[in-house]
Design a protein around this motif. Structure first.
Motif: not given
Length: 167
Positions: A72, A74-75, A90, A93, A97, A104, A106, A114, A116
């Protein structure tokens, strides 16, 4: 990415030099040949990835996530590592997704954060694509000797390190 398909002829380069006498037409011819080869390689990679329902951008996201110990990131970290804008990331993703290849997550402590995460389906997709990728890359690279490959890499690294000369 613009794919260069038609290289300038010697006649067109001579005409170009007539209009722009300061132009180094040999350097220009060499440069566009490098761009053409890069375009061809990128196009070939996209065609291979399309057979697996991917294009480079989305595939790179999966690869970047696979590199992480916890699968994982972060974006914004993904965008930085991929060299794209946050908005482009984005979009990648969102598509991944919707296919269930990433999810995603949280942060429980800070809901603004966030992550991913590569899903089992995303890992399965990579397990399907990567052997084909590795086989194709090995076949392509075998068209050059080891010394030629090392030379090409060294020369391309030199050009890349000086790309800021083009302003």
């Amino acid at each position: 990415m613009l794919l260069i398909k038609e290289l300038p002829t010697s006649e067109s380069l001579k005409k170009f030099a007539g209009h722009y006498p300061e132009a180094d037409i040999v350097a220009i011819w060499e440069f566009v040949n490098i761009l053409r080869a890069a375009s061809d390689l990128s196009d070939a990679l996209d065609k291979m990835l399309q057979q697996h329902g991917l294009l480079q951008g989305r595939w790179w996201v999966l690869v970047l996530l696979l590199r992480e110990d916890n699968l994982s990131s972060s974006p914004s970290e993904l965008a930085e590592k991929a060299g794209v804008t946050k908005a482009t990331m984005t979009g990648f993703i969102d598509g991944l997704e919707s296919e269930g290849l990433v999810t995603r997550l949280t942060d429980r402590k800070d809901r603004r954060k966030l992550k991913i995460k590569l899903t089992p389906a995303g890992r399965k997709k990579l397990d399907e694509v990567m052997p084909v990728y590795y086989t194709n890359v090995a076949a392509l690279m075998s068209t050059l000797s080891l010394q030629q490959r090392q030379d090409v890499v060294r020369y391309m690294q030199t050009l890349g390190a000086n790309a800021d000369i083009i302003k």
